[in-house]
Design a protein around this motif. Sequence first.
Motif, mmCIF file in Angstrom:
data_model
loop_
_atom_site.group_PDB
_atom_site.id
_atom_site.type_symbol
_atom_site.label_atom_id
_atom_site.label_comp_id
_atom_site.label_asym_id
_atom_site.label_seq_id
_atom_site.Cartn_x
_atom_site.Cartn_y
_atom_site.Cartn_z
ATOM 1 N N ALA A 247 -79.005 -7.901 44.099
ATOM 2 C CA ALA A 247 -79.015 -6.702 43.144
ATOM 3 C C ALA A 247 -80.363 -6.999 42.181
ATOM 4 N N TYR A 248 -80.491 -8.310 41.882
ATOM 5 C CA TYR A 248 -81.384 -8.582 41.033
ATOM 6 C C TYR A 248 -82.761 -8.549 41.749
ATOM 7 N N ALA A 249 -82.988 -8.639 42.723
ATOM 8 C CA ALA A 249 -84.258 -8.582 43.530
ATOM 9 C C ALA A 249 -84.507 -6.975 43.712
ATOM 10 N N ARG A 250 -83.824 -6.057 43.912
ATOM 11 C CA ARG A 250 -83.770 -4.783 43.908
ATOM 12 C C ARG A 250 -84.524 -4.398 42.386
ATOM 13 N N VAL A 251 -83.677 -4.974 41.391
ATOM 14 C CA VAL A 251 -84.318 -4.572 39.766
ATOM 15 C C VAL A 251 -85.505 -4.750 39.694
ATOM 16 N N LEU A 252 -85.895 -5.958 40.079
ATOM 17 C CA LEU A 252 -87.113 -6.844 39.773
ATOM 18 C C LEU A 252 -88.060 -5.668 40.577
ATOM 19 N N ALA A 253 -87.985 -5.451 41.895
ATOM 20 C CA ALA A 253 -88.750 -4.630 42.697
ATOM 21 C C ALA A 253 -89.047 -3.187 41.947
ATOM 22 N N ARG A 254 -88.037 -2.747 41.455
ATOM 23 C CA ARG A 254 -88.142 -1.473 40.749
ATOM 24 C C ARG A 254 -88.918 -1.594 39.442
ATOM 25 N N ASP A 255 -88.862 -2.509 38.767
ATOM 26 C CA ASP A 255 -89.550 -2.755 37.302
ATOM 27 C C ASP A 255 -90.962 -3.461 37.552
ATOM 28 N N ASN A 256 -91.368 -3.929 38.816
ATOM 29 C CA ASN A 256 -92.602 -4.382 39.261
ATOM 30 C C ASN A 256 -93.229 -3.920 40.390
ATOM 31 N N PRO A 257 -93.498 -2.347 40.254
ATOM 32 C CA PRO A 257 -93.891 -1.953 41.577
ATOM 33 C C PRO A 257 -95.207 -2.711 42.129
ATOM 34 N N ALA A 258 -96.058 -3.341 41.515
ATOM 35 C CA ALA A 258 -97.456 -3.784 41.725
ATOM 36 C C ALA A 258 -96.965 -5.014 42.611
ATOM 37 N N LEU A 259 -95.773 -5.649 42.521
ATOM 38 C CA LEU A 259 -95.179 -6.981 43.468
ATOM 39 C C LEU A 259 -94.596 -6.487 44.576
ATOM 40 N N ARG A 260 -94.222 -7.303 45.425
ATOM 41 C CA ARG A 260 -93.491 -7.408 46.689
ATOM 42 C C ARG A 260 -92.281 -8.226 46.470
ATOM 43 N N VAL A 261 -91.095 -7.694 46.115
ATOM 44 C CA VAL A 261 -89.841 -8.390 46.104
ATOM 45 C C VAL A 261 -88.764 -8.026 46.837
ATOM 46 N N ASN A 262 -88.298 -9.024 47.793
ATOM 47 C CA ASN A 262 -87.511 -8.680 48.966
ATOM 48 C C ASN A 262 -86.370 -9.767 49.148
ATOM 49 N N CYS A 263 -85.452 -9.468 49.685
ATOM 50 C CA CYS A 263 -84.455 -10.638 50.173
ATOM 51 C C CYS A 263 -84.307 -10.955 51.648
ATOM 52 N N VAL A 264 -83.781 -11.935 51.866
ATOM 53 C CA VAL A 264 -83.801 -12.448 53.143
ATOM 54 C C VAL A 264 -82.632 -13.169 53.716
ATOM 55 N N HIS A 265 -81.801 -12.567 54.604
ATOM 56 C CA HIS A 265 -80.955 -13.410 55.250
ATOM 57 C C HIS A 265 -81.298 -14.231 56.612
ATOM 58 N N PRO A 266 -81.372 -15.450 56.301
ATOM 59 C CA PRO A 266 -82.140 -16.206 57.481
ATOM 60 C C PRO A 266 -81.384 -16.361 58.771
ATOM 61 N N GLY A 267 -79.924 -15.963 58.785
ATOM 62 C CA GLY A 267 -79.179 -16.227 59.893
ATOM 63 C C GLY A 267 -78.268 -17.383 59.456
ATOM 64 N N TYR A 268 -77.383 -17.731 60.664
ATOM 65 C CA TYR A 268 -76.499 -18.822 60.375
ATOM 66 C C TYR A 268 -77.341 -20.034 60.718
ATOM 67 N N LEU A 294 -95.503 -13.459 53.795
ATOM 68 C CA LEU A 294 -96.823 -13.439 54.248
ATOM 69 C C LEU A 294 -97.250 -12.260 54.604
ATOM 70 N N ALA A 295 -96.427 -11.179 54.584
ATOM 71 C CA ALA A 295 -96.569 -9.790 55.104
ATOM 72 C C ALA A 295 -97.589 -9.328 54.669
ATOM 73 N N ASP A 296 -98.254 -8.095 55.282
ATOM 74 C CA ASP A 296 -99.415 -7.507 54.702
ATOM 75 C C ASP A 296 -99.448 -6.856 53.392
ATOM 76 N N GLN A 297 -100.599 -6.781 52.741
ATOM 77 C CA GLN A 297 -100.491 -6.050 51.438
ATOM 78 C C GLN A 297 -100.112 -4.560 51.853
ATOM 79 N N GLY A 298 -99.246 -4.285 50.726
ATOM 80 C CA GLY A 298 -98.883 -2.850 50.786
ATOM 81 C C GLY A 298 -97.398 -2.685 51.455
ATOM 82 N N GLY A 299 -97.024 -3.717 51.959
ATOM 83 C CA GLY A 299 -95.795 -3.976 52.527
ATOM 84 C C GLY A 299 -94.540 -3.465 51.841
ATOM 85 N N VAL A 300 -93.332 -3.445 52.476
ATOM 86 C CA VAL A 300 -92.035 -2.888 51.678
ATOM 87 C C VAL A 300 -91.785 -3.706 50.598
ATOM 88 N N THR A 301 -90.938 -3.377 49.485
ATOM 89 C CA THR A 301 -90.342 -3.920 48.523
ATOM 90 C C THR A 301 -89.155 -3.555 48.090
#
Length: 314
Positions: A247-268, A294-301
């Motif tokens: 949830a914190y990552a989503r708030v950061l992404a909303r408040d910082n649109p110039a950044l790319r802020v995402n969450c990752v579940h790496p698996g077990y 390292l995803a391309d510029q302009g990717g998902v956030t």
Amino acid sequence: MEGGAVPKPSEKRVALVTGGNRGMGFEICRQLASSGLTVVLTARSETRGAEAARELHGFGLPDVVSHQLDVTEPTSAARLADFVRTKFGKLDVLVNNAGIMGVTMEVGDDEAAVKEMMVGKDQNEIAEWLKQRTTQSAEQAEECVRINYHGTKTVTEALLPLVQSSSSSSSGGRIVNVTSSFGLLRFFSGEELRQELSSVDTLTTQRLDELSALFLEDYRSGRLEPRGWPTDRVYAAYQVSKALVSAYARVLARDNPALRVNCVHPGYVQTEMNRNTGDLTAAEGARVSVAVALADQGGVTGAYFDRTQIASFV
């Protein structure tokens, strides 16, 4: 710095990884450095961090430096931010990897016996075997939330201005929070809590802090189900802490649109936290965080990645 001079930003991209001295964190550092980034490897133990950096130097990766970090201490995070600002002048990638389960697993120290137990069992059976041997105290639950959620938030807030300074570059600033499918909102028993944590338009970090305190209060008083928290008392603190991280990552992404802020579940992933019972190696788990970082510029956030696929937070 003499005369208050501002350091010239590093020409190379700079990444910082929390909990980087072992396991998946170490692999994230190795893979980022192998991709041409300068890497700041952080660890709670200064000695272990320095040893891990030297090991990476031995792999032919000289652009790795270590720095001590206790994610629960704002002063420690502030010292780290000062170090990065002075040495590099910016931060392009922040990977919040440090975390704990906050439990006691009574499975002994015989790794061979654990491996033997795993023969012929699927991941659900192995997880149940571990659960039957796992306990959690109120103190451990509090430590779990303090490190996983508050620690992530403390470090991010200290380093955010440096990541923002990278957002105008061609690569853009990135923040990756390592989370878990265990923190998905489907594990919450109450619809009201699920709805609140899903409503990114109205969520605030202050409210997330309030929810973390409320969870611990309910945990201690045995009121997990009436409030709508995950009801598995052994893992509830881990689940809630990871849901708050997402949830914190989503708030950061909303408040910082110039950044790319995402969450990752790496698996077990095979880690000390699960007594190396995972079905993925540390290197395999690390690849997901590195790919998102390292995803391309302009990717998902503001997204949640289940391994390589974007998935629902619910």
